[in-house]
Design an enzyme around this catalytic site. Sequence first.
Site, PDB file in Angstrom:
ATOM      1  N   SER A 154       1.496  21.104  14.529  1.00 46.32           N
ATOM      2  CA  SER A 154       2.129  22.361  14.121  1.00 46.32           C
ATOM      3  C   SER A 154       2.564  23.105  15.364  1.00 46.32           C
ATOM      4  O   SER A 154       2.022  22.889  16.456  1.00 46.32           O
ATOM      5  CB  SER A 154       1.114  23.205  13.334  1.00 46.32           C
ATOM      6  N   TYR A 167      -7.510  26.271  13.707  1.00 47.75           N
ATOM      7  CA  TYR A 167      -6.383  25.429  13.287  1.00 47.75           C
ATOM      8  C   TYR A 167      -5.546  25.005  14.494  1.00 47.75           C
ATOM      9  O   TYR A 167      -5.189  23.823  14.647  1.00 47.75           O
ATOM     10  CB  TYR A 167      -5.532  26.216  12.292  1.00 47.75           C
ATOM     11  N   LYS A 171      -4.825  21.204  15.840  1.00 45.75           N
ATOM     12  CA  LYS A 171      -3.462  20.690  15.924  1.00 45.75           C
ATOM     13  C   LYS A 171      -3.061  20.365  17.362  1.00 45.75           C
ATOM     14  O   LYS A 171      -2.230  19.471  17.596  1.00 45.75           O
ATOM     15  CB  LYS A 171      -2.482  21.697  15.315  1.00 45.75           C
TER      16      LYS A 171
END
Length: 276
Positions: A154, A167, A171
Amino acid sequence: MDNQRLKGKTAYVTGAGRGIGRAVALKLAREGAHVVLNDLDAAPAAEVVEAINALGGRAHAVVGSVTEAGFAERFIQSGMESFGGVDIIVNNAGYTWDSFVGKMTDAQFDAMLNVHVKAPFQVLRAAAPHIRNFAETEATQGQEVFRKVVNISSIAGLGGNVGQANYASGKAAVVGLTKTLAKEWGRYKVNVNCAAFGFIETRLTEARDTKASVVVDGNTVGVGIPKAAADAFGAQVPLGRGGTPEEAADGVYLLCAPESNYVSGQVLVIGGGLTI
């Protein structure tokens, strides 16, 4: 169809019952691949299998969490038994569980690392002996057969994002995994790349002014973002809007197609011009 670019290939896609994963599974099936797909829930997984069958393709579903013990081996072995090959792996399964650092629990942080980097690592490890055996056999026959791995990152993993230390860390880590496997598996003719999504419109990012949540691995996590925030995200995209799951899947397909046979260890940002 004779012009199917992935005819006869076997593709594995995690988190394929909804959203981007569903679009990826359907895209690869339309291009001729047999699809081994996974989802947490049986109903959406079965629906995608039916949709692929309706296209004239072949699919098999493996239901369960990618983080559960033994999932990776079960996933790969099930595909081997169903279709006999490992040609494409798309590590797509994931979700967000946001909080500011001062309030983020260890459980929140660990959950994101487990689903976004440990689970892909385990799937790739489970596939490794099969890939090696296929590659060694093909080499003795004088064949050069390329296989594809697409890990999903991402723009949060490339540039960080407020409220997503967990997160973004997961990622970012999958980028390191990608670049390492590209070096390790080049000798087996495996292209290992990473697709980093920008603002893609799914149930995790849908605009809503009322709170909603889903239960993942026993944890209740929020889904959707306030409409004003969604509008602001869309306005930051140079192309003027968020992307659709189908557009995200098209980007993943680029890294699965034969035209990417000399592309490996790369991060492709699929964000409509938004990069970080």
